[in-house]
Design an enzyme around this catalytic site. Structure first.
Site, PDB file in Angstrom:
ATOM      1  N   ASN A  11       0.807  -1.233   0.000  1.00 37.66           N
ATOM      2  CA  ASN A  11       0.000   0.000   0.000  1.00 37.66           C
ATOM      3  C   ASN A  11       0.836   1.276   0.000  1.00 37.66           C
ATOM      4  O   ASN A  11       0.272   2.371  -0.140  1.00 37.66           O
ATOM      5  CB  ASN A  11      -1.002   0.012   1.174  1.00 37.66           C
ATOM      6  CG  ASN A  11      -1.927  -1.182   1.131  1.00 37.66           C
ATOM      7  OD1 ASN A  11      -2.555  -1.418   0.094  1.00 37.66           O
ATOM      8  ND2 ASN A  11      -1.993  -1.951   2.192  1.00 37.66           N
ATOM      9  N   ALA A  77       1.825  -2.992   6.719  1.00 33.70           N
ATOM     10  CA  ALA A  77       1.073  -3.844   7.652  1.00 33.70           C
ATOM     11  C   ALA A  77       1.745  -5.186   7.909  1.00 33.70           C
ATOM     12  O   ALA A  77       1.479  -5.830   8.937  1.00 33.70           O
ATOM     13  CB  ALA A  77      -0.345  -4.051   7.128  1.00 33.70           C
ATOM     14  N   HIS A 100       8.723   3.607   9.818  1.00 34.25           N
ATOM     15  CA  HIS A 100       7.309   3.915   9.571  1.00 34.25           C
ATOM     16  C   HIS A 100       7.149   5.413   9.405  1.00 34.25           C
ATOM     17  O   HIS A 100       7.775   6.201  10.136  1.00 34.25           O
ATOM     18  CB  HIS A 100       6.426   3.453  10.737  1.00 34.25           C
ATOM     19  CG  HIS A 100       6.549   1.990  10.995  1.00 34.25           C
ATOM     20  ND1 HIS A 100       5.974   1.045  10.173  1.00 34.25           N
ATOM     21  CD2 HIS A 100       7.214   1.304  11.952  1.00 34.25           C
ATOM     22  CE1 HIS A 100       6.289  -0.151  10.622  1.00 34.25           C
ATOM     23  NE2 HIS A 100       7.042  -0.022  11.696  1.00 34.25           N
ATOM     24  N   ARG A 107      -1.020   4.882  17.514  1.00 28.47           N
ATOM     25  CA  ARG A 107      -2.186   4.449  16.737  1.00 28.47           C
ATOM     26  C   ARG A 107      -2.833   3.206  17.373  1.00 28.47           C
ATOM     27  O   ARG A 107      -2.662   2.958  18.549  1.00 28.47           O
ATOM     28  CB  ARG A 107      -1.744   4.218  15.283  1.00 28.47           C
ATOM     29  CG  ARG A 107      -1.180   5.506  14.644  1.00 28.47           C
ATOM     30  CD  ARG A 107      -0.756   5.291  13.206  1.00 28.47           C
ATOM     31  NE  ARG A 107      -1.913   4.945  12.367  1.00 28.47           N
ATOM     32  CZ  ARG A 107      -1.796   4.447  11.133  1.00 28.47           C
ATOM     33  NH1 ARG A 107      -0.592   4.228  10.605  1.00 28.47           N
ATOM     34  NH2 ARG A 107      -2.880   4.168  10.424  1.00 28.47           N
TER      35      ARG A 107
HETATM   36  C1  DQA Z   1       3.185   2.165   8.155  1.00 31.79           C
HETATM   37  C2  DQA Z   1       2.421   1.825   9.439  1.00 31.79           C
HETATM   38  C3  DQA Z   1       1.712   0.487   9.312  1.00 31.79           C
HETATM   39  O1  DQA Z   1       0.992   0.198  10.514  1.00 31.79           O
HETATM   40  C4  DQA Z   1       0.729   0.538   8.168  1.00 31.79           C
HETATM   41  O2  DQA Z   1       0.103  -0.719   7.999  1.00 31.79           O
HETATM   42  C5  DQA Z   1       1.347   0.994   6.897  1.00 31.79           C
HETATM   43  C6  DQA Z   1       2.276   2.111   6.938  1.00 31.79           C
HETATM   44  C7  DQA Z   1       3.816   3.572   8.215  1.00 31.79           C
HETATM   45  O3  DQA Z   1       4.698   3.842   7.387  1.00 31.79           O
HETATM   46  O4  DQA Z   1       3.410   4.398   9.032  1.00 31.79           O
HETATM   47  O5  DQA Z   1       1.041   0.493   5.823  1.00 31.79           O
HETATM   48  O6  DQA Z   1       4.240   1.215   8.004  1.00 31.79           O
END
Ligand code: DQA
Length: 145
Positions: A11, A77, A100, A107
């Site tokens: 993603n 994730a 991240h 969160r």
């Molecule tokens: C992430 C944080 C993860 O929890 C989330 O699923 C992501 C992005 C971040 O860059 O903040 O896809 O890795």
């Protein structure tokens, strides 16, 4: 010259339009450019990859052995679920930094668990796109000692 792999998980290709209130409006291409600019100014080599597929991410980690001195991993994730990615990092015996964009500890509770942290030398979380530059600097320092 140090060579660093920056690996992005599921993603993250949608950055820029994906939940901008959480992840900002910077695109993954913008982040790749930030990393390339850093590499040029520091005289390092940076390889930048993204995949939505766990097995492809594992293949990139395996291929890093002998090619790169360290891995910066935003596993998305998969951070919170993937024993296979954790094992891949442990298997190649390269230093890894967990990254991240968001502060995962501010969160949902399911984001507080990380399999990657167990095998990473350190964690950078919550500094948005600038975190990539912070991670590159930390890795350069780490591999030069
Ligand atoms: C992430 C944080 C993860 O929890 C989330 O699923 C992501 C992005 C971040 O860059 O903040 O896809 O890795």
């Amino acid at each position: 010259m140090s060579s660093i792999l920056v690996l992005n998980g599921p993603n993250l290709n949608l950055l820029g339009t994906r939940q901008p209130e959480v992840y900002g409006t910077t695109t993954l291409a913008d982040i790749e450019n930030l990393c390339a600019d850093w590499a040029q100014s520091e005289g390092c080599s940076v390889t930048f990859e993204q995949s939505n597929h766990e097995g492809v991410l594992i293949d990139h980690i395996h291929a890093a052995r002998g090619e790169h001195q360290g891995i910066i991993l935003n596993a998305g994730a998969y951070t919170h679920t993937s024993i296979a990615l954790m094992d891949a990092i442990a298997s190649v015996e390269l230093p890894a930094i967990e990254l991240h964009l968001s502060n995962v500890h501010a969160r949902e509770a399911f984001r507080h668990k990380s399999y990657i942290s167990k095998v990473a030398v350190g964690l950078i979380s919550g500094f948005g796109a600038h975190g990539y530059v912070l991670a590159l600097e930390a890795m350069k320092q780490h591999v030069s000692h």
